[in-house]
Write an enzyme that holds these catalytic residues in place. Sequence first.
Site, PDB file in Angstrom:
ATOM      1  N   ARG A 254       0.875  -1.175   0.000  1.00 25.46           N
ATOM      2  CA  ARG A 254       0.000   0.000   0.000  1.00 25.46           C
ATOM      3  C   ARG A 254       0.907   1.218   0.000  1.00 25.46           C
ATOM      4  NH1 ARG A 254      -3.404  -2.723  -1.762  1.00 25.46           N
ATOM      5  NH2 ARG A 254      -5.403  -3.299  -0.860  1.00 25.46           N
ATOM      6  N   GLU A 283      -3.824   7.615  -3.712  1.00 29.79           N
ATOM      7  CA  GLU A 283      -4.352   7.157  -5.007  1.00 29.79           C
ATOM      8  C   GLU A 283      -5.716   7.766  -5.282  1.00 29.79           C
ATOM      9  OE1 GLU A 283      -4.323   2.891  -5.530  1.00 29.79           O
ATOM     10  OE2 GLU A 283      -2.294   2.798  -4.722  1.00 29.79           O
ATOM     11  N   HIS A 301      -1.547   0.752 -10.040  1.00 28.49           N
ATOM     12  CA  HIS A 301      -2.146  -0.261  -9.155  1.00 28.49           C
ATOM     13  C   HIS A 301      -2.798  -1.401  -9.966  1.00 28.49           C
ATOM     14  CE1 HIS A 301      -3.765  -0.806  -4.802  1.00 28.49           C
ATOM     15  NE2 HIS A 301      -3.518  -1.980  -5.385  1.00 28.49           N
TER      16      HIS A 301
HETATM   17  C1  DGY Z   1      -5.313  -6.025  -3.275  1.00 22.68           C
HETATM   18  O1  DGY Z   1      -5.972  -7.020  -3.546  1.00 22.68           O
HETATM   19  O2  DGY Z   1      -5.244  -5.595  -2.130  1.00 22.68           O
HETATM   20  C2  DGY Z   1      -4.617  -5.398  -4.404  1.00 22.68           C
HETATM   21  O3  DGY Z   1      -3.957  -4.264  -4.062  1.00 22.68           O
HETATM   22  C3  DGY Z   1      -5.622  -5.184  -5.525  1.00 22.68           C
HETATM   23  O4  DGY Z   1      -5.109  -5.649  -6.695  1.00 22.68           O
END
Ligand code: DGY
Length: 329
Positions: A254, A283, A301
């Site tokens: 993240r 984001e 992402h």
């Molecule tokens: C997640 O699943 O947490 C990813 O970041 C999405 O692709």
Amino acid sequence: MNQKDKIKIFATRKLPDALCKELQDCHSGLELICTETDTPLGKDELLKRVEAEEPYGIVITLAEKCKSDVVSRLPESVKAISTIAVGTDNIDSKACKERGIGVYNTPDLLTEATADLTWALILAASRRVIEGHKMCVNNRFAGWSPTLLMGKELNGATLGIVGLGRIGKAVARRASGFGMKVIYNNRKPMEISEEAYFTDLNLNPPEYVTVDDLCRLSDVISLHCPLNKESLKLFDEARLLSCKKDAVLVNMARGTVIDENALVKTLKSGHFMGVGLDVYENEPEIHKGLMEIDRAVLLPHIGSATTATRWKMMSSAVNAIVEHFRDMD
Ligand code: DGY
């Protein structure tokens, strides 16, 4: 059909028509309502739509926030929330539990696709793939040179993985093909039984180290930890500067695991050979400073974005709510 066998699910995004049909054919009594657009729903819009539809379950994405202020205002009809993601940091699971709302995510399904894209970023940042591409399309390739765009040799280098969960392990497994030594940091070291993931394939299990040692020793650092109190801004300025000056840093976790301002500052000061980012602090906004740095490889992402994986994630998110409904019956 009995009224009590009917289940209404509201999805905050437009899911593919073919998938909706497949799901409706598979679950009699399912009414799947999707928004018409593919943009994140803000808090108020989400609540407005849910209040109007009064669904049993809501399918959301990581871009929709279901914190306690939203959860407390959901209509009584809502009994399950399912996110098309493995990360659940956008959902207040405690508040959901208190209200008797089940929370579901899509672990496992996206492991391999995300590990593949991690390697795309490791390779792109280590071997200056984007700089080379730009040189070609901008007509700046002046012929082979012994020193043109020299990058980092991965063979024999050390890969440090922060967060050795499913995705971290799948990234580590691939590292053996590149001749890399792997070290890792996690909440706790792997159990012997977990090491079988590697030993069953005749691979050496990665070695557990502290985050400080990982930063000091790694040539490539790859982040795969969940976002929580411990990992928030784990890579602040001091930690970034504690990494090798010519290290490559990749973030698939993240955005807020790294302090983005500090990252731009350290990159501008010449630290890091390259970075590969798939996630950002705010984001979909991306720090302007990152866009100005050639050594930063930036992706929007898309870690899990293969057709096969996303299809499985979307259907699993819906199926989890249907199963919750049946279990409660
Ligand atoms: C997640 O699943 O947490 C990813 O970041 C999405 O692709």
